[in-house]
Write an enzyme that holds these catalytic residues in place. Structure first.
Site: not given
Length: 172
Positions: A149, A7, A68
Site C-alpha cells: 500500500d 492508495d 488512485e
C-alpha cells in the site's frame, strides 16, 4: 511540487508525500499506512481515514492530493470500501481548498516502470514487484518500501509529479 498521494483502502490505506526538489530529483517525505479495524463500525472506519488524511494534509502542506482511481473489482464489497475511502480522502482535500487528481493503476505503472499495459508486440505488464523496485530506485531508497500500500502510494505520487512536469514542459 509537493503531492500527498493516497492508495485508498478501508483496512489499509497507503499514504505518501512525494516532492520534487529544485534540482529536479524526486524524494519521499512520508510513506505510511492508515489502518482500520475490519471489525469496527463502517462509518467509524471511514471517519478514521478522513481524520488521518486531514492530519497529513495539515502537517505536510501539499500542493495537491492524488488518489488512485478506483477500478472495477470482482469483489463488490471490497470495491465499495475502496471507493468510499477514496471519497473521504477527496473530501478532506476539498474542504481545505486543495485540488484533487486521480490516476489509474495503469497510468501509474506506465509512469514508474514504462510498461503499464499490454503492448501490441509483446504483452508485458508491470507487476507489483517491478513497481516496488522502480519506486525504490527512483527515490534512492536502499530497501523496497513495504507494505505494498505504501509502495503504491509512492508510485502514485511519482506518477503525478512526473506527469505535471511533462505537462508544464519540463523534462522528468
Amino acid at each position: 511540487m509537493r503531492v500527498l498521494a493516497v492508495d485508498p483502502g478501508l483496512t489499509r490505506c497507503g499514504v505518501a508525500v512525494v516532492e520534487t526538489r529544485l534540482d529536479g530529483r524526486t524524494r519521499a517525505v512520508v510513506a505510511e499506512v492508515i489502518r482500520t479495524d475490519p471489525d469496527a463500525d463502517h462509518a467509524d472506519r471511514l471517519r478514521r481515514v478522513f481524520d488521518a488524511v486531514g492530519s497529513y494534509l495539515d502537517d505536510t502542506e501539499p500542493d495537491v492530493l492524488v488518489v488512485e482511481r478506483v477500478f472495477s473489482q470482482s469483489n463488490v464489497r471490497s470495491a465499495m470500501g475502496t471507493a468510499q475511502a477514496a471519497a473521504v480522502c477527496m473530501l478532506a482535500a476539498n474542504q481545505r481548498g486543495l485540488p484533487v487528481h486521480q490516476h489509474t493503476p495503469t497510468e501509474v505503472k506506465a509512469a514508474v516502470t514504462g510498461s503499464g499495459r499490454a503492448d501490441i508486440i509483446a504483452p508485458v505488464r508491470a507487476d507489483k514487484a517491478q513497481v516496488a523496485f522502480m519506486v525504490g530506485r527512483i527515490l534512492g531508497l536502499r530497501d523496497v518500501p513495504k507494505p505494498v500500500d505504501v509502495t503504491d502510494a509512492l508510485a502514485l505520487g511519482i506518477c503525478h509529479v512526473w506527469r505535471s512536469r511533462t505537462r508544464a514542459g519540463v523534462s522528468a
